[in-house]
Design a protein around this motif. Structure first.
Motif, PDB file in Angstrom:
ATOM      1  N   UNK A  34       0.820  -1.217   0.000  1.00  0.00           N
ATOM      2  CA  UNK A  34       0.000   0.000   0.000  1.00  0.00           C
ATOM      3  C   UNK A  34       0.851   1.263   0.000  1.00  0.00           C
ATOM      4  N   UNK A  35       0.222   2.344  -0.411  1.00  0.00           N
ATOM      5  CA  UNK A  35       0.851   3.662  -0.446  1.00  0.00           C
ATOM      6  C   UNK A  35      -0.025   4.639   0.318  1.00  0.00           C
ATOM      7  N   UNK A  75       4.306   8.092   1.912  1.00  0.00           N
ATOM      8  CA  UNK A  75       4.774   6.946   2.676  1.00  0.00           C
ATOM      9  C   UNK A  75       4.503   5.674   1.873  1.00  0.00           C
ATOM     10  N   UNK A  76       5.441   4.729   1.955  1.00  0.00           N
ATOM     11  CA  UNK A  76       5.363   3.483   1.192  1.00  0.00           C
ATOM     12  C   UNK A  76       5.327   2.308   2.148  1.00  0.00           C
ATOM     13  N   UNK A 100     -13.794   0.230   3.389  1.00  0.00           N
ATOM     14  CA  UNK A 100     -12.693   0.677   4.248  1.00  0.00           C
ATOM     15  C   UNK A 100     -12.390   2.115   3.855  1.00  0.00           C
ATOM     16  N   UNK A 101     -12.776   3.043   4.708  1.00  0.00           N
ATOM     17  CA  UNK A 101     -12.710   4.452   4.327  1.00  0.00           C
ATOM     18  C   UNK A 101     -11.320   5.051   4.444  1.00  0.00           C
ATOM     19  N   UNK A 102     -10.346   4.241   4.837  1.00  0.00           N
ATOM     20  CA  UNK A 102      -8.965   4.709   4.722  1.00  0.00           C
ATOM     21  C   UNK A 102      -8.604   4.908   3.250  1.00  0.00           C
ATOM     22  N   UNK A 103      -9.325   4.193   2.365  1.00  0.00           N
ATOM     23  CA  UNK A 103      -9.094   4.295   0.921  1.00  0.00           C
ATOM     24  C   UNK A 103     -10.002   5.339   0.270  1.00  0.00           C
ATOM     25  N   UNK A 113      -3.757   1.073  -3.122  1.00  0.00           N
ATOM     26  CA  UNK A 113      -3.092  -0.207  -3.377  1.00  0.00           C
ATOM     27  C   UNK A 113      -2.089   0.003  -4.517  1.00  0.00           C
ATOM     28  N   UNK A 114      -0.852  -0.361  -4.285  1.00  0.00           N
ATOM     29  CA  UNK A 114       0.201  -0.058  -5.256  1.00  0.00           C
ATOM     30  C   UNK A 114      -0.070  -0.676  -6.627  1.00  0.00           C
ATOM     31  N   UNK A 115      -0.674  -1.859  -6.678  1.00  0.00           N
ATOM     32  CA  UNK A 115      -0.926  -2.506  -7.972  1.00  0.00           C
ATOM     33  C   UNK A 115      -2.041  -1.816  -8.756  1.00  0.00           C
TER      34      UNK A 115
END
Length: 352
Positions: A34-35, A75-76, A100-103, A113-115
């Motif tokens: 995640x980023x 942040x990575x 998930x409200x962090x996203x 999500x990095x992908x």
């Protein structure tokens, strides 16, 4: 990296169908793959506004909406190798699917999500220009490449195939990217759009369509205009309006072999206007497929690392021109209201 130095705030929707209120929010910490991204641009889609109005996903509240983001990585998370702090990226997030409200992207700092992210370089589009691409282009690509299982994918100088694809509704966001995906994969693309709109025929042809048919003609005229290009390997209904099913059904009955009488629909499986039992209507939550890395990881990696990465850098993907609003998170509600009124257009909030 600690995220304690990043003070977060969000555009909250505190209960179903409530208006937006800006307030403090916890700063997410990126986990594996995640980023954490500082939000600089948010793309708004009709779905965002309709979820606020109708709550048809039965989401938990209070909520932070939004699924399209452009910004800078601060942040990575562990295991991420293709991105670094200070990279500019655009991405789509699984906010509504995983609840998930962090996203949620209607906040100052959001998880990605990095992908499902791609770098934005100085050579290509700006973050504000590129943020309109990932979510709707993902839907188009996943509908054609996964759901419809078109075997050929966009690539430089793709050889021309003998197959033809019909994109119904090239004026909208999904249709705009579907035309480009199919054309860049080598298919002959026939599209419908409002040809009376100034410059629309030329715009759709520039995206890769060889012929553009005005869907506002009578159903008989539309079918007569589209029939000469049949049979179609795939028909994507990017409008998903009840009236379109009746017209496409008539076209299929007249021109397609039985095993090929199917419509890939961009939203919903309503079949009330299907005129013949042999016509099959298919729909799945295409955007959700893009987060199923276990099942569709190879295609997702192609989509982000190849088509999006190259297309945004060399500008072979043409973004839909957005209506841009500048300001802070207090402008989120204005953007939600605007996107419902913006016919065939996206709205972007450029955070200042």
């Amino acid at each position: 990296m600690s995220t304690s130095n990043f003070v977060n705030e969000a555009a909250w929707i505190n209960e179903a169908k409530a208006r937006v209120v800006v307030g403090p929010a916890d700063t997410p910490v990126p986990g594996p793959g995640e980023l954490l991204v500082k939000t600089e641009a948010i793309a708004f889609h009709p779905l965002d506004a309709k979820l606020q109005l109708f709550n048809f996903f039965d989401l938990p509240y209070p909520a932070i909406f939004g699924a399209s983001i452009g910004g800078t990585i601060v942040s990575v998370g562990p295991g991420v190798e293709q991105f670094k702090v200070d990279n500019a990226i655009v991405a789509t997030t699984p906010t509504y699917f995983i609840r998930d409200y962090r996203f949620g992207t209607f906040q100052k700092y959001a998880l990605v999500i990095a992908r499902n992210a791609v770098k934005v370089t100085a050579k290509g589009y700006t973050v504000t220009e590129a943020v309109t691409v990932p979510t709707q282009a993902s839907v188009a690509a996943l509908a054609l490449g996964v759901a419809a299982a078109l075997p050929h994918r966009p690539r430089a100088a793709a050889p021309k195939t003998a197959e033809t694809v019909l994109i119904w509704g090239a004026g909208g966001s999904v249709g705009t990217y579907a035309v480009q995906y199919a054309a860049q994969a080598g298919y002959t693309v026939i599209a419908t759009a409002s040809t009376a709109t100034a410059g629309e025929t030329e715009r759709v042809k520039a995206l890769g369509a060889t012929h553009v048919v005005d869907y506002r003609q009578s159903p008989e005229e539309v079918v007569a205009s589209l029939a000469p290009y049949a049979p179609y390997t795939v028909i994507l209904d990017a409008v998903a309006a009840p009236a379109t099913l009746a017209v496409i059904s008539k076209l299929l009955v007249q021109t397609q072999p039985d095993e090929a009488k199917r419509i890939i629909r961009s939203m919903g499986t309503d079949t009330q206007n299907v005129t013949d039992a042999s016509v099959k209507v298919e729909y799945t939550a295409y955007a959700k497929l893009g987060f199923d890395h276990d099942t569709h990881g190879e295609f997702v990696d192609y989509l982000w690392k190849d088509w999006f990465a190259n297309g945004l850098e060399n500008k072979s993907i043409t973004p839909q021109k957005p209506q841009i609003v500048e300001g802070g998170l207090d402008k989120v509600q204005e953007c939600l209201d605007l996107v419902l009124k913006a016919k065939n257009a996206q709205v972007v909030l450029k955070l200042t």
